[in-house]
Design an enzyme around this catalytic site. Structure first.
Site, PDB file in Angstrom:
ATOM      1  N   HIS A   1       0.832  -1.209   0.000  1.00  0.00           N
ATOM      2  CA  HIS A   1       0.000   0.000   0.000  1.00  0.00           C
ATOM      3  C   HIS A   1       0.863   1.253   0.000  1.00  0.00           C
ATOM      4  CE1 HIS A   1       0.448  -0.860   4.406  1.00  0.00           C
ATOM      5  NE2 HIS A   1       0.613   0.451   4.492  1.00  0.00           N
TER       6      HIS A   1
ATOM      7  N   GLU B   1       7.682   0.969   5.069  1.00  0.00           N
ATOM      8  CA  GLU B   1       7.115  -0.061   5.927  1.00  0.00           C
ATOM      9  C   GLU B   1       7.326  -1.405   5.245  1.00  0.00           C
ATOM     10  OE1 GLU B   1       2.843   0.218   6.378  1.00  0.00           O
ATOM     11  OE2 GLU B   1       2.829  -1.115   8.106  1.00  0.00           O
TER      12      GLU B   1
HETATM   13 CO    CO Z   1       1.113   1.289   6.318  1.00  0.00          CO
END
Ligand code: CO
Length: 134
Positions: A7, A130
C-alpha cells in the site's frame, strides 16, 4: 528481497473529505474506517486492482502522524509498504547493511494483522518504508 507494493499511505487532515473524494470523485472501493489505538491512527483502506491506498488520520493524543500533518497541513504521502516473505530475515539483512529500523527493532502487528517494521526515511531516499510480512 522486497516483493509487491502492499500500500501507499497518505496522511489526511480531514478523513471524511478524503474518503468522499476517493469514493465519489475517483470512484474507488473504500472500506470502513478502522481505529488503531495502538498506532495512534484511524485508517481507511482503499482497494485498487493492483494495490491499496491507506488513508491515515490522527487518533488520540501524541499520534505519530500529528507532526507530519503539522508540517504538511494539506496532507501528503506518509509511507510506502513493501511485502517481504520473512520480516526477521529482512530486518537482519537491512541492519547488517546499516539501515536503521525504527522503534525497538521488533516487528509490531500492523493494520492488516500482520507483522510490520518501519525503516528510517533518511536511509531510503527520504521515504518512510514499511515492511509487511505477507
Ligand atoms: Co502502512
Amino acid at each position: 528481497m522486497i516483493g509487491r507494493l502492499n500500500h501507499v499511505a497518505i496522511a489526511v487532515p480531514d478523513l471524511d473529505a478524503a474518503v468522499a473524494q476517493y469514493r465519489d470523485t475517483l470512484g474507488a472501493q473504500v472500506r470502513a474506517p478502522q481505529d488503531e489505538p495502538a498506532h495512534g491512527v484511524t485508517v481507511v483502506f482503499i482497494d485498487l486492482p493492483n494495490t491499496k491506498v491507506e488513508l491515515l488520520h490522527p487518533l488520540g493524543e501524541g499520534s505519530p502522524i500529528a507532526g507530519f500533518l503539522e508540517k504538511n497541513p494539506a496532507g501528503g504521502i506518509h509511507h510506502i509498504c513493501y511485502e517481504v516473505d520473512d520480516i526477521l530475515a529482512a530486518r537482519d539483512r537491512l541492519k547488517a547493511q546499516g539501515a536503521r529500523v525504527l522503534g525497538d527493532g521488533e516487528p509490531k502487528i500492523g493494520a492488516h494483522g500482520k507483522p510490520v517494521l518501519f525503516l528510517h526515511p533518511k536511509d531510503f531516499t527520504g521515504t518512510l518504508v514499511e515492511l509487511e510480512q505477507a
